[in-house]
Write a protein that holds these residues in place. Sequence first.
Motif, PDB file in Angstrom:
ATOM      1  N   ALA A 141       0.876  -1.186   0.000  1.00  0.00           N
ATOM      2  CA  ALA A 141       0.000   0.000   0.000  1.00  0.00           C
ATOM      3  C   ALA A 141       0.899   1.218   0.000  1.00  0.00           C
ATOM      4  CB  ALA A 141      -0.894  -0.015   1.240  1.00  0.00           C
ATOM      5  N   ALA A 142       0.517   2.245  -0.785  1.00  0.00           N
ATOM      6  CA  ALA A 142       1.362   3.436  -0.899  1.00  0.00           C
ATOM      7  C   ALA A 142       0.505   4.684  -0.952  1.00  0.00           C
ATOM      8  CB  ALA A 142       2.227   3.332  -2.148  1.00  0.00           C
ATOM      9  N   THR A 143       1.061   5.776  -0.425  1.00  0.00           N
ATOM     10  CA  THR A 143       0.394   7.075  -0.523  1.00  0.00           C
ATOM     11  C   THR A 143       0.666   7.629  -1.926  1.00  0.00           C
ATOM     12  OG1 THR A 143       2.388   8.216   0.215  1.00  0.00           O
ATOM     13  CG2 THR A 143       0.774   7.556   1.922  1.00  0.00           C
ATOM     14  N   ARG A 144      -0.041   8.705  -2.320  1.00  0.00           N
ATOM     15  CA  ARG A 144       0.142   9.297  -3.647  1.00  0.00           C
ATOM     16  C   ARG A 144       1.546   9.893  -3.785  1.00  0.00           C
ATOM     17  NH1 ARG A 144      -3.622  11.987  -6.717  1.00  0.00           N
ATOM     18  NH2 ARG A 144      -4.882  12.584  -4.934  1.00  0.00           N
ATOM     19  N   GLY A 145       2.012  10.576  -2.707  1.00  0.00           N
ATOM     20  CA  GLY A 145       3.319  11.246  -2.815  1.00  0.00           C
ATOM     21  C   GLY A 145       3.232  12.311  -3.904  1.00  0.00           C
ATOM     22  N   ASP A 146       4.184  12.305  -4.829  1.00  0.00           N
ATOM     23  CA  ASP A 146       4.178  13.321  -5.900  1.00  0.00           C
ATOM     24  C   ASP A 146       3.481  12.796  -7.143  1.00  0.00           C
ATOM     25  OD1 ASP A 146       7.642  12.700  -7.011  1.00  0.00           O
ATOM     26  OD2 ASP A 146       5.826  11.453  -6.963  1.00  0.00           O
ATOM     27  N   GLY A 147       2.785  11.657  -7.012  1.00  0.00           N
ATOM     28  CA  GLY A 147       2.059  11.113  -8.164  1.00  0.00           C
ATOM     29  C   GLY A 147       2.860  10.039  -8.875  1.00  0.00           C
ATOM     30  N   SER A 148       4.200  10.176  -8.839  1.00  0.00           N
ATOM     31  CA  SER A 148       5.048   9.150  -9.479  1.00  0.00           C
ATOM     32  C   SER A 148       5.522   8.131  -8.456  1.00  0.00           C
ATOM     33  CB  SER A 148       6.278   9.797 -10.122  1.00  0.00           C
ATOM     34  OG  SER A 148       5.843  10.728 -11.080  1.00  0.00           O
ATOM     35  N   SER A 149       5.761   8.610  -7.208  1.00  0.00           N
ATOM     36  CA  SER A 149       6.128   7.653  -6.155  1.00  0.00           C
ATOM     37  C   SER A 149       5.600   8.165  -4.823  1.00  0.00           C
ATOM     38  CB  SER A 149       7.652   7.485  -6.102  1.00  0.00           C
ATOM     39  OG  SER A 149       8.234   8.658  -5.609  1.00  0.00           O
ATOM     40  N   GLY A 150       5.351   7.239  -3.914  1.00  0.00           N
ATOM     41  CA  GLY A 150       4.780   7.589  -2.612  1.00  0.00           C
ATOM     42  C   GLY A 150       5.407   6.755  -1.515  1.00  0.00           C
ATOM     43  N   GLU A 151       4.913   6.897  -0.277  1.00  0.00           N
ATOM     44  CA  GLU A 151       5.465   6.172   0.864  1.00  0.00           C
ATOM     45  C   GLU A 151       4.807   4.801   1.000  1.00  0.00           C
ATOM     46  OE1 GLU A 151       6.274   9.932   3.886  1.00  0.00           O
ATOM     47  OE2 GLU A 151       4.239   9.242   3.490  1.00  0.00           O
ATOM     48  N   ASP A 152       5.623   3.820   1.339  1.00  0.00           N
ATOM     49  CA  ASP A 152       5.090   2.482   1.575  1.00  0.00           C
ATOM     50  C   ASP A 152       4.444   2.447   2.969  1.00  0.00           C
ATOM     51  OD1 ASP A 152       6.292  -0.879   1.049  1.00  0.00           O
ATOM     52  OD2 ASP A 152       4.741  -0.154   2.420  1.00  0.00           O
ATOM     53  N   VAL A 153       3.118   2.403   3.003  1.00  0.00           N
ATOM     54  CA  VAL A 153       2.391   2.406   4.279  1.00  0.00           C
ATOM     55  C   VAL A 153       1.643   1.085   4.483  1.00  0.00           C
ATOM     56  CG1 VAL A 153       2.179   4.913   4.543  1.00  0.00           C
ATOM     57  CG2 VAL A 153       0.515   3.670   3.139  1.00  0.00           C
ATOM     58  N   THR A 154       2.226  -0.010   3.931  1.00  0.00           N
ATOM     59  CA  THR A 154       1.546  -1.310   3.956  1.00  0.00           C
ATOM     60  C   THR A 154       1.151  -1.734   5.373  1.00  0.00           C
ATOM     61  OG1 THR A 154       2.914  -1.905   2.051  1.00  0.00           O
ATOM     62  CG2 THR A 154       1.714  -3.696   3.146  1.00  0.00           C
ATOM     63  N   GLN A 155       2.091  -1.669   6.316  1.00  0.00           N
ATOM     64  CA  GLN A 155       1.784  -2.121   7.684  1.00  0.00           C
ATOM     65  C   GLN A 155       0.635  -1.310   8.288  1.00  0.00           C
ATOM     66  OE1 GLN A 155       4.587  -3.295  10.712  1.00  0.00           O
ATOM     67  NE2 GLN A 155       6.278  -2.744   9.337  1.00  0.00           N
ATOM     68  N   ASN A 156       0.666   0.011   8.036  1.00  0.00           N
ATOM     69  CA  ASN A 156      -0.381   0.857   8.609  1.00  0.00           C
ATOM     70  C   ASN A 156      -1.739   0.579   7.963  1.00  0.00           C
ATOM     71  OD1 ASN A 156       1.568   1.959  10.168  1.00  0.00           O
ATOM     72  ND2 ASN A 156       1.757   3.875   9.022  1.00  0.00           N
ATOM     73  N   ILE A 157      -1.716   0.365   6.652  1.00  0.00           N
ATOM     74  CA  ILE A 157      -2.962   0.113   5.924  1.00  0.00           C
ATOM     75  C   ILE A 157      -3.616  -1.176   6.429  1.00  0.00           C
ATOM     76  CG2 ILE A 157      -3.707  -0.796   3.659  1.00  0.00           C
ATOM     77  CD1 ILE A 157      -3.943   2.217   3.816  1.00  0.00           C
ATOM     78  N   ARG A 158      -2.792  -2.180   6.828  1.00  0.00           N
ATOM     79  CA  ARG A 158      -3.365  -3.441   7.318  1.00  0.00           C
ATOM     80  C   ARG A 158      -4.198  -3.241   8.593  1.00  0.00           C
ATOM     81  NH1 ARG A 158       1.825  -6.270   5.746  1.00  0.00           N
ATOM     82  NH2 ARG A 158       1.282  -7.438   3.859  1.00  0.00           N
ATOM     83  N   THR A 159      -4.020  -2.073   9.263  1.00  0.00           N
ATOM     84  CA  THR A 159      -4.813  -1.841  10.488  1.00  0.00           C
ATOM     85  C   THR A 159      -6.157  -1.179  10.163  1.00  0.00           C
ATOM     86  OG1 THR A 159      -4.020   0.412  10.921  1.00  0.00           O
ATOM     87  CG2 THR A 159      -2.623  -1.411  11.713  1.00  0.00           C
ATOM     88  N   VAL A 160      -6.394  -0.821   8.897  1.00  0.00           N
ATOM     89  CA  VAL A 160      -7.669  -0.180   8.522  1.00  0.00           C
ATOM     90  C   VAL A 160      -8.705  -1.290   8.331  1.00  0.00           C
ATOM     91  CG1 VAL A 160      -8.839   1.307   6.845  1.00  0.00           C
ATOM     92  CG2 VAL A 160      -6.417   1.697   7.399  1.00  0.00           C
ATOM     93  N   SER A 161      -9.702  -1.310   9.231  1.00  0.00           N
ATOM     94  CA  SER A 161     -10.563  -2.495   9.350  1.00  0.00           C
ATOM     95  C   SER A 161     -11.444  -2.777   8.146  1.00  0.00           C
ATOM     96  CB  SER A 161     -11.437  -2.359  10.598  1.00  0.00           C
ATOM     97  OG  SER A 161     -10.573  -2.304  11.717  1.00  0.00           O
ATOM     98  N   ASP A 162     -11.745  -1.768   7.301  1.00  0.00           N
ATOM     99  CA  ASP A 162     -12.590  -2.110   6.139  1.00  0.00           C
ATOM    100  C   ASP A 162     -11.758  -2.245   4.863  1.00  0.00           C
ATOM    101  OD1 ASP A 162     -14.277   1.174   6.011  1.00  0.00           O
ATOM    102  OD2 ASP A 162     -12.186   0.604   5.663  1.00  0.00           O
ATOM    103  N   ILE A 163     -10.440  -2.431   5.021  1.00  0.00           N
ATOM    104  CA  ILE A 163      -9.614  -2.825   3.877  1.00  0.00           C
ATOM    105  C   ILE A 163      -9.374  -4.326   3.996  1.00  0.00           C
ATOM    106  CG2 ILE A 163      -7.304  -2.700   2.846  1.00  0.00           C
ATOM    107  CD1 ILE A 163      -7.222   0.240   3.459  1.00  0.00           C
ATOM    108  N   PRO A 164      -9.855  -5.132   3.053  1.00  0.00           N
ATOM    109  CA  PRO A 164      -9.673  -6.598   3.158  1.00  0.00           C
ATOM    110  C   PRO A 164      -8.186  -6.985   3.097  1.00  0.00           C
ATOM    111  CG  PRO A 164     -10.707  -6.026   1.056  1.00  0.00           C
ATOM    112  CD  PRO A 164     -10.604  -4.762   1.831  1.00  0.00           C
ATOM    113  N   LEU A 165      -7.785  -7.890   3.987  1.00  0.00           N
ATOM    114  CA  LEU A 165      -6.396  -8.396   3.944  1.00  0.00           C
ATOM    115  C   LEU A 165      -6.289  -9.456   2.847  1.00  0.00           C
ATOM    116  CD1 LEU A 165      -5.857  -8.694   7.797  1.00  0.00           C
ATOM    117  CD2 LEU A 165      -4.905  -6.961   6.269  1.00  0.00           C
TER     118      LEU A 165
END
Length: 332
Positions: A141-165
């Motif tokens: 999972a990644a944030t938009r950042g500048d549109g070409s690259s973003g931050e890897d937020v995979t671990q944090n995204i896994r804590t969002v309860s309505d995002i299926p693992l």
Amino acid sequence: MNDTAAKIRELTDLLNRYGYEYYTLDAPSVPDAEYDRLFHELEALEAAHPALKLPDSPTLRVGGAPLSAFAQVRHEVPMLSLSNAFSPQDESGAFDHAEMTAFDERVRGGLGGKPPQYVIEPKFDGLAVSLLYRDGVLVQAATRGDGSSGEDVTQNIRTVSDIPLRLRGGDTPALIEIRGEVLMFKADFAALNLRQEENGRKPFANPRNAAAGSLRQLDPRITAQRKLHFFPYSIARQEGGFSAGTHMQELDYCGRLGFALPEGNCGCFGSMAEILAFYEQMRQKRPALPYEIDGMVVKVNSLAQQHELGFISRAPRWAVAHKFPAEEALTV
Ligand SMILES: Cc1ccc(Cn2cc(C(N)=O)ccc2=O)c(C)c1
């Protein structure tokens, strides 16, 4: 597969189904205590057999050790931001929709006069993220950042309860990249700011900042406490699985895959007049929505027509083809 691995697989799938019912469908089929009992049973098995912990385990929802920094992720498909058609208000407070009418004319021009079907959906006031699933499992999972690259937020995204693992339903695509918005609901924002003040911390200015601050936390356990939500709004890449012909079909497919949809706040219409009427309805409904929106997004519904138009808007402005008249049909 030995019986411990089978038991871990069974508990993982069961707890993920219960989590989906509770968070995404808002219709739990078991009491919280039952979920809690099974969750601790899985935690104990994973602690005794770490190698058997699965990549879609619900124990990932509580967040692991903090990172020292975020890795960068390159977006295969750039994450573009929408050009804003701002509807200024005239002195009577009525909205001047001239820019939307101009958009409609540009689209009709680009489609050779064919009247397009439009889809209108909320413009969520959160932050855009991209989710990558391989063989149904959330792997990045990644944030938009500048549109070409973003931050890897995979671990944090896994804590969002309505995002299926793990994606639900059959017909799982080998790869699918889903784009959407992470946001914090108004009520959770108010409760968070109360806690911030009680603990002598600065309150967040608005739900968007609170969502961004919560997701860009290096400690996923803090993210896990922030009650974030996710709504999908497009499929950026896909290999296998259902092939949608329209944006509405894409959204419905995301719903079947296990994502939450903004029910009742999207619409499909054949004329800009109906679109503008829906826009006005949503403007009235806005204060009562559980989440903040800063407008509505209007898209051409047909993906083929989107690609046709997209081509025109991405065609080099400094070049044009000057075509010869079509050859006379050769008579044979
Ligand atoms: C002790 C405890 C356990 C679980 C929950 C919330 N909850 C319930 C379910 C459920 N019922 O299907 C599924 C996932 C989940 O997170 C609470 C609030 C308290």
